[in-house]
Structure formats: C-alpha cells, structure tokens
Write an enzyme that holds these catalytic residues in place. Sequence first.
Site, PDB file in Angstrom:
ATOM      1  N   ASP A 231      95.598  -5.729 -19.052  1.00  0.00           N
ATOM      2  CA  ASP A 231      94.799  -6.313 -17.980  1.00  0.00           C
ATOM      3  C   ASP A 231      95.754  -7.019 -17.018  1.00  0.00           C
ATOM      4  O   ASP A 231      96.162  -8.152 -17.251  1.00  0.00           O
ATOM      5  CB  ASP A 231      93.764  -7.297 -18.553  1.00  0.00           C
ATOM      6  CG  ASP A 231      92.941  -7.930 -17.449  1.00  0.00           C
ATOM      7  OD1 ASP A 231      92.000  -8.696 -17.781  1.00  0.00           O
ATOM      8  OD2 ASP A 231      93.225  -7.671 -16.274  1.00  0.00           O
TER       9      ASP A 231
ATOM     10  N   TYR B  24      91.242 -13.972 -20.756  1.00  0.00           N
ATOM     11  CA  TYR B  24      89.992 -13.797 -20.006  1.00  0.00           C
ATOM     12  C   TYR B  24      90.095 -12.489 -19.241  1.00  0.00           C
ATOM     13  O   TYR B  24      91.101 -12.245 -18.552  1.00  0.00           O
ATOM     14  CB  TYR B  24      89.789 -14.967 -19.042  1.00  0.00           C
ATOM     15  CG  TYR B  24      88.579 -14.843 -18.141  1.00  0.00           C
ATOM     16  CD1 TYR B  24      88.734 -14.606 -16.772  1.00  0.00           C
ATOM     17  CD2 TYR B  24      87.289 -14.973 -18.640  1.00  0.00           C
ATOM     18  CE1 TYR B  24      87.625 -14.494 -15.930  1.00  0.00           C
ATOM     19  CE2 TYR B  24      86.172 -14.869 -17.807  1.00  0.00           C
ATOM     20  CZ  TYR B  24      86.364 -14.632 -16.447  1.00  0.00           C
ATOM     21  OH  TYR B  24      85.262 -14.525 -15.629  1.00  0.00           O
TER      22      TYR B  24
ATOM     23  N   LYS C 177      92.678  -8.673  -7.568  1.00  0.00           N
ATOM     24  CA  LYS C 177      93.337  -9.756  -6.816  1.00  0.00           C
ATOM     25  C   LYS C 177      94.281  -9.222  -5.737  1.00  0.00           C
ATOM     26  O   LYS C 177      93.841  -8.797  -4.664  1.00  0.00           O
ATOM     27  CB  LYS C 177      94.024 -10.692  -7.808  1.00  0.00           C
ATOM     28  CG  LYS C 177      93.015 -11.406  -8.730  1.00  0.00           C
ATOM     29  CD  LYS C 177      93.688 -12.361  -9.676  1.00  0.00           C
ATOM     30  CE  LYS C 177      92.760 -12.809 -10.759  1.00  0.00           C
ATOM     31  NZ  LYS C 177      91.861 -13.902 -10.366  1.00  0.00           N
TER      32      LYS C 177
HETATM   33  P1  KE4 Z   1      87.103 -11.071 -11.343  1.00  0.00           P
HETATM   34  O1  KE4 Z   1      85.865 -10.405 -11.940  1.00  0.00           O
HETATM   35  O2  KE4 Z   1      86.953 -12.574 -11.271  1.00  0.00           O
HETATM   36  O3  KE4 Z   1      87.552 -10.429 -10.047  1.00  0.00           O
HETATM   37  O4  KE4 Z   1      88.331 -10.775 -12.356  1.00  0.00           O
HETATM   38  C1  KE4 Z   1      88.188 -11.126 -13.709  1.00  0.00           C
HETATM   39  C2  KE4 Z   1      89.561 -11.245 -14.330  1.00  0.00           C
HETATM   40  C3  KE4 Z   1      90.003 -10.218 -15.146  1.00  0.00           C
HETATM   41  N1  KE4 Z   1      91.227 -10.261 -15.729  1.00  0.00           N
HETATM   42  C4  KE4 Z   1      92.059 -11.316 -15.503  1.00  0.00           C
HETATM   43  C5  KE4 Z   1      93.403 -11.326 -16.172  1.00  0.00           C
HETATM   44  C6  KE4 Z   1      91.659 -12.391 -14.668  1.00  0.00           C
HETATM   45  O5  KE4 Z   1      92.502 -13.437 -14.470  1.00  0.00           O
HETATM   46  C7  KE4 Z   1      90.391 -12.360 -14.071  1.00  0.00           C
HETATM   47  C8  KE4 Z   1      89.870 -13.489 -13.191  1.00  0.00           C
HETATM   48  N2  KE4 Z   1      90.715 -14.631 -13.098  1.00  0.00           N
HETATM   49  C9  KE4 Z   1      90.033 -15.882 -12.797  1.00  0.00           C
HETATM   50  C10 KE4 Z   1      91.107 -16.972 -12.678  1.00  0.00           C
HETATM   51  N3  KE4 Z   1      91.678 -17.298 -13.928  1.00  0.00           N
HETATM   52  C11 KE4 Z   1      89.191 -15.799 -11.571  1.00  0.00           C
HETATM   53  C12 KE4 Z   1      88.741 -17.139 -11.057  1.00  0.00           C
HETATM   54  C13 KE4 Z   1      87.241 -17.315 -11.220  1.00  0.00           C
HETATM   55  O6  KE4 Z   1      86.680 -16.937 -12.276  1.00  0.00           O
HETATM   56  O7  KE4 Z   1      86.637 -17.846 -10.252  1.00  0.00           O
END
Ligand code: KE4
Length: 421
Positions: free
Chosen positions: A239, A144, A267
């Site tokens: 990523d 993801y 993060k």
């Molecule tokens: P954000 O757009 O949510 O800040 O980041 C997206 C993203 C991109 N790449 C990786 C490897 C990620 O894990 C994420 C977001 N992680 C999720 C948790 N697995 C965020 C939690 C959520 O969607 O509320």
Amino acid sequence: MKHLKSQALFERAQLSIPGGVNSPVRAFRGVGGTPPFIVRGQGSRIYDADGNEYIDYVGSWGPLLLGHRFPPVLEALNEALQRGTSFGAPTEEEIELAELIRELAPSIEMVRLVNSGTEATMSALRVARGFTGRDITLKFEGCYHGHVDSLLVKAGSGVMTLGLPDSPGVPRGFSDTTITAPFNDADRVASIFSQKGDSIAAVIVEPVCGNMGCVLPEPGFLEALRDITVRYGALLILDEVMTGFRLALGGAQGIFGIKPDLTTFGKVIGGGLPIAAYGGRKDIMTYVAPSGPIYQAGTLSGNPLAVAGGLAMLKYLKDHPEVFDKLDGFTARLAEVTPPGLVCNRIGSMLTWFFTGEPVRDFDSAQRSNRQRFGRFFHFMLDHGVYLPPSQFESLFVSAAHTEDDLNRTIKVAQEAFQFA
Ligand code: KE4
C-alpha cells in the site's frame, strides 16, 4: 493567534457535518482545540479564516509533494477545464497516466485508476481474493489502508488517533477474514502462515508506515513477506498510497528492492485532486472487469481534471528527480532538532517525533508515546505558525515548496516547543 472565525465556523459545521469535518483526523480530537478553517494555500504556506499564516507540514495529508498551487498543476487543470470536467468515457490522457505510472513503477504492468486510496485498497483486495480463490487477508496492527470494512481492524491513522478499538458497523464476517500481526514481526507472520497459509489471499502492508506515525521496516522484514507469500501462493500488496512517488520516483518498493504482486497508489498521483490507483502483475490485473470477471467500477474514475493534475505532478517528478534529494536533506535537518530522550523516525520527506524514550518499531511501542506531551508540542508549534499533523500517530510531510527560511523558522520554533512540551 486569533481563532474566533474558525471557532464560529467549527460550531456551525458541527450542526450539519458529523464532528464538523469530512474526515475525522481533521477535527483535532487527537490534540484538542479548534481546527483552523483554511481559506487558501500557496507554496509551503496555508492561511486560515482569521488571517493566520502557517508553514504547512500536512500538505493535504500527502498529495502536495510540490506545495500548494504548484504552477504546472494549475496550468494543466486550467487547460483540461477548457475541454470539460468529466465524460464518463475513455480519454487519451488516462492512457498517458497509466503508461507513466508503469514507467516509473516497474512492478506495475497494468493499472486501474480509482478515486481514493480506500477504493484502491478495497479493489486490490477483491482482485487478490478473486485471483487466488482465497478469503483471508493479513494486515499489520497500526497500518491504515483506508476505511475498507475488512481492514478496519487495529487500523492506524484516525482510528488510532480516536482510540477506536475497531469500527462498529463492520460485520463479524468481514473482520473474521482479517488476521493482524505486529509490524516488523516476521516470526509471527511465519507462524500465521504455517497455520493458515493455504487460505491467505494476500498480505497488505504499508512498506513504510505513516499511519501509526512514521515507522520503518526493519532489515529483512519486507523481504520475509515477499518470500513467504511466494511460498504459500498468497499475493503481496504494497500500500503505497502515502509512500508512492513521495519517498522516491519508484516509491518504497524501489528503495527496498521489493517487487510486489499488486501496489496501491494515491495522494501524490493526483496532485491534490481525487485520484488513486491499483495495479501490478498483468496476469492478475486481466482478471479485472471488463477483461475478466472481478468487478470494479467508478463514475469518476480517470476523471479528466484529476488525471491532468496527476500527469503534471508525475511528469515534473520524472524530469526533476533531484527533488527527492532536496526533500531528504531538508527532513534530515528537521530530525536533528530531536532532543535527547525523544524518538524521531524519518525517511525521505516523512517524519514523526514520538514523545517516548523507546524505539518505535510497531503499534504497541507507538502507543506508549505520551499523547498529552505531543498535544502541547503540537499547539505550541501551531500558535507559532507551524502546522503539523494533529496526531501523534501521523507523519509530517515536507514538500519541495518548503524554503530555507521555512526550515530555519521551523527548527527555531521546534526547539522552543520541545522545551515547552
Ligand atoms: P484515502 O481513502 O483517504 O484517499 O486513502 C486511504 C489510505 C490508504 N492507504 C494509506 C497508506 C493511507 O495513508 C491512506 C490515507 N491516509 C490518511 C492519513 N494518514 C488520510 C487522512 C484522512 O483520513 O483524512
């Protein structure tokens, strides 16, 4: 545990907010029940509207590597607040953060700050396409990378949790530019490149997956991606939104010795404030506007409060590298609780207990986990004050704020929870 207030708040929230949450995975659809509405956090603990206390292993889904209300972050925020909240103009602190990211992640020669991991991966892909003049992206099933249109193809995290095949609303033209392959399947990647290599702009991968649950790269897999992208003139994008500055100061790329062309962060680099970044080779990043023609912008990019939080986090981690050993040792002891017949994947402060008896090395094997058993396990832990990510397809996060007492209590409850589930 009482949850009457959270239940009332959840009902009220659903009248105004889709699903009652501002990010799907928070709605507990993967485990059932009502999500506790959190009112405050402190160190390793969070407290909900009904006064329940939990040991927190979500940590805002990764940013809170040093726990809730980490004093240096609070001090930095309070100091920045005295000078304003946002200027929409360059500040010295943005240079400091960019320089610190470059220092800690040597593959980063230039970096652009944005506001979310999604924005970082979306921008990195656009730069890769613009730089190579090619359109195709290769991603891995179960990975993801945020809700970028072209990457919502066999994505992990909330998409996987909700069992959504992909997302409606993504035009075929977008998803057609994305090829997927199983994680850890270097042969499939080689086969794809032999057919389409000349039109592939980039391979984007979580170097350690966290979004199908924690899944590690098998020996040679990341190296194979590096070799084949060089051979075909495609870019390798790591990523590290989740792994960056969590697994080690230099992220997963430092642990596995892989030098990507571009990296995305998020993060941890914001310490709980909205901030993310993409960066890498200078010859690529100079294509980004205004130094080059590839457009990317953001009203709140490099926001002074977020940058202050990020600087405090990264400065602390630079001065206290021993944190990473503590996190690793703590998480290793958690892993020892895994009962025979179940699988535990972990690295550093990331861990997932899979309710399956077979090794979990990719999307398909992760999918074969028993979600119902995980749901029972999750709720037993929650009812006993241990707050895990509400999905079989997520990684839990240990923070430097977790104590011996937290560990001992978590181990005791987990032993009972495994029996119950
Ligand atoms: P954000 O757009 O949510 O800040 O980041 C997206 C993203 C991109 N790449 C990786 C490897 C990620 O894990 C994420 C977001 N992680 C999720 C948790 N697995 C965020 C939690 C959520 O969607 O509320």
